[in-house]
Design a protein around this motif. Sequence first.
Motif, PDB file in Angstrom:
ATOM      1  N   THR A 163     -29.712 -28.202  34.391  1.00 45.52           N
ATOM      2  CA  THR A 163     -29.241 -27.168  35.062  1.00 45.52           C
ATOM      3  C   THR A 163     -27.885 -26.851  34.840  1.00 45.52           C
ATOM      4  OG1 THR A 163     -30.585 -28.188  36.907  1.00 45.52           O
ATOM      5  CG2 THR A 163     -28.962 -26.664  37.395  1.00 45.52           C
ATOM      6  N   GLU A 164     -27.765 -25.474  34.898  1.00 47.46           N
ATOM      7  CA  GLU A 164     -26.455 -24.932  34.441  1.00 47.46           C
ATOM      8  C   GLU A 164     -26.121 -23.992  35.843  1.00 47.46           C
ATOM      9  OE1 GLU A 164     -27.626 -22.504  31.113  1.00 47.46           O
ATOM     10  OE2 GLU A 164     -27.657 -24.370  29.859  1.00 47.46           O
ATOM     11  N   VAL A 169     -30.609 -21.265  34.480  1.00 45.14           N
ATOM     12  CA  VAL A 169     -31.562 -22.358  34.991  1.00 45.14           C
ATOM     13  C   VAL A 169     -32.062 -22.196  36.233  1.00 45.14           C
ATOM     14  CG1 VAL A 169     -32.360 -24.752  34.456  1.00 45.14           C
ATOM     15  CG2 VAL A 169     -30.722 -23.784  33.003  1.00 45.14           C
ATOM     16  N   GLY A 170     -32.219 -23.214  37.027  1.00 43.19           N
ATOM     17  CA  GLY A 170     -32.730 -23.114  38.364  1.00 43.19           C
ATOM     18  C   GLY A 170     -34.399 -23.119  37.971  1.00 43.19           C
ATOM     19  N   THR A 173     -36.468 -21.937  34.222  1.00 47.76           N
ATOM     20  CA  THR A 173     -35.764 -22.969  33.020  1.00 47.76           C
ATOM     21  C   THR A 173     -35.693 -22.419  31.653  1.00 47.76           C
ATOM     22  OG1 THR A 173     -37.897 -24.099  32.950  1.00 47.76           O
ATOM     23  CG2 THR A 173     -36.324 -24.990  34.225  1.00 47.76           C
ATOM     24  N   TYR A 490     -34.945 -31.044  43.729  1.00 47.14           N
ATOM     25  CA  TYR A 490     -34.340 -31.143  42.478  1.00 47.14           C
ATOM     26  C   TYR A 490     -35.704 -31.537  41.559  1.00 47.14           C
ATOM     27  CZ  TYR A 490     -34.248 -36.442  43.018  1.00 47.14           C
ATOM     28  OH  TYR A 490     -34.350 -37.989  43.025  1.00 47.14           O
TER      29      TYR A 490
END
Length: 738
Positions: A163-164, A169-170, A173, A490
């Motif tokens: 993740t960024e 991302v999120g 991906t 997550y």
Amino acid sequence: MTVAAVTPAREVMRTLPGDAVRQILWRFADRYELHMLVQSTRAVARGPVARLVASGERNNHEWTPAKNELLEAFDRAGITGVFMEPEHGGFLSGPKNLAMALVAFELAWVDGGAATGSLASGLALAPIHERGTPEQVEHYMRLAAPPQPGEDRRPWRGAFALTEPIPYVGVDTGLLSGKLSVAEWTEGSEPMLKVEKRGRFITNIGFANFVTAAVDSGDPRVKGTCMVILEEGDPGIFDRGTATKKLVHQLSSTGDPIFSLTIPASRIVGGYTVKDGVIVPNYNHSEVIEAVFRRTRVTVGLMTSAKLLSAVEPVIRYQRGRFRGAETATPGSVRYELGIQQREDALHRLVDVWASGEASASLGFAAARLFDEVDPLEIEKNAQLKEKGIAGGRAELKFWREVEQKTARLLALPSKDPAREELESDFFARYALLEAQANVLCPATKLWNTGVGVNMLREAVSLMGGYGITEDCPGYLANKWMDAQLEATYEGPEAVQRRQLSITMTNEVFLAQFRAWIKEMRGIASERPGTGACTLATAMTMWLWTLEYLQNAKDANGEKLYAGPRQGVTFPLADALCWLLASRCQILDVLELEARGPQDPVASEGLEGTVNFLRDLCHVQNARAAGEVSRICSELVYGYNRHPAWDTEGHKACFLDEELDAYEAIIPGMAASARDVVTIEGKHPLKAGPCAGCAGSVDFLHLQNKLATCLTGTRLAKDRAAEAVARVMIPEALDYPA
Ligand SMILES: Cc1cc2nc3c(=O)[nH]c(=O)nc-3n(C[C@H](O)[C@H](O)[C@H](O)COP(=O)(O)OP(=O)(O)OC[C@H]3O[C@@H](n4cnc5c(N)ncnc54)[C@H](O)[C@@H]3O)c2cc1C
């Protein structure tokens, strides 16, 4: 309900299901190494972990020395070593999905953050485990293994950084901003690479010694994406960033790191080749994370199951003791002995929480066991495909299409047909079958266990009244409720799981298997009607009917219904499926207990009552699942047709009151049964429009009718389960501190 109102002449459960019962239900009764692992993990969970929660250590975001002590407790208890092979310092040989699942379950019984912290090192190692080169595996597994007795070494801890910071991302991906470029590359030597990666919400980052990070090419001399291994001693910046101000899982470390490091190309997970002066990683980052998440998401799902089941005992204790101490509640009185459990609703709601906890644990452990079965076959599959020369590319796709068609054909044969044996004897058919199931069970576990679980945890919290939302609440229920929302988020939030399911649940092998499961449930129902398997089979038939209808039908605007972008169609149908899968696993587990329990010296004690209770819970859960499926399917089948209005078009479907008089003369009674009658002046009944019909609706309505009648007996099962809850013995106090 008064307790005396329901007096079945049958055994009632005496005590809460203990370890011996759980071992049979979740099929690890014969695995003593797992019994020991459960015990040692439990000692950490109900000892050091519970003490940290009780002393308020969840109230700060930082990674404190007290929290850090957990890592060594994990090492000592064997938790860290579960991930490794014996040759690398672990102690379990063979696949470890069930073992990891049990560890997560035990820790999450007390605290989800502690469970996540323990899993995150495994998550960091997983890319290396799944796709690393032999050298990478050897090197990092050994470094991360717990010290052996007498060995003075700190194991390396890892973090996994996909993740960024927003906007990258999120859920999607595929879009990475982290970049990999060539820093230095001299002829004949290994390229040195520059990594620029910012992470967001990275677990374990407060103390990680290495990080497996997803990056994209930022240089024409590097092709596509990959995962790389970063070490804290690498030249450049290894900034752990600020701690995330989490409202949940505070016993794990989370932060937003910044990496700007130079690493050798040998750190590309899975290695690389050089083609025409370009570094081509052997695996892109999607291939690596797909292999990782499809295993680890099951474990996350089981964390929420543990919380639901852990809520049962504290709630019972609270309900029973609620009025003790009042003048009117004298020992021996119903008010004193049963407290709030005198009241039907309190019992029924707890039964609902318990039933969903059982179903989610059954689904999650079934998925974990399935991956234990798939893992060695996957290695063999890859080897066999390589030998045949069809690994990768179109040739492999064509090969699998043929295998899947054959597997689906075999599954459709009657169960006694000798040709069905090929499902076992043909390696690829067997693999296709297990793979099709795993591709559904993994996202289903993650989606259903956490999503429905978090809602059911709210129910559990509510059963404790005001106490439920205080820090003093035994079992830390409010923490668990909030923590479960993170579990739903997550490793990919719900949309990711629904999207995956909307594809994998239409796989022809899975659907052929699903049809066989419907028959299986009917068979079980004929011998064990009390499980509600018949209700489930009818709900499964309705789901299948709806899927097939939606795959072929169009909406009122002539648009296809079952299509990727139509998440309003595909996502709810994925949700509906999960209810069915969880209930099926729950029934199968109870049948296992019934069959194997009598041979177990501990589980056989009071077994009949326990089985009766768990069977009633199946029935309760099936009814709920059937209701959800019926609601979702009716909305999807009818909801995309435009409702007729009181206009010229809609009037065509109505009777005119004048013509009805004429019909009445020929068909007496007609006037009374006609629904939509319009007068010559256009007056009509007070409703939205003439009643709607729908293509194929007769079949659907038939199924819905059947489903409604299949619910017969489910409330009796709930009453019996409630009675058992009011009688079951519980220990004097919880075995971990409040
Ligand atoms: C405590 C914590 C620990 C974490 N640990 C790690 C870690 O160790 N390593 C790591 O890499 N990451 C980690 N994460 C990140 C986590 O995996 C992400 O937060 C998660 O995947 C969701 O991504 P997002 O926050 O960007 O949500 P978003 O992608 O912004 O999603 C927001 C909402 O929109 C919905 N949505 C988004 N896209 C779509 C779509 N295409 N279709 C339909 N709906 C959509 C989602 O379902 C969700 O409901 C952690 C997060 C937290 C909070």
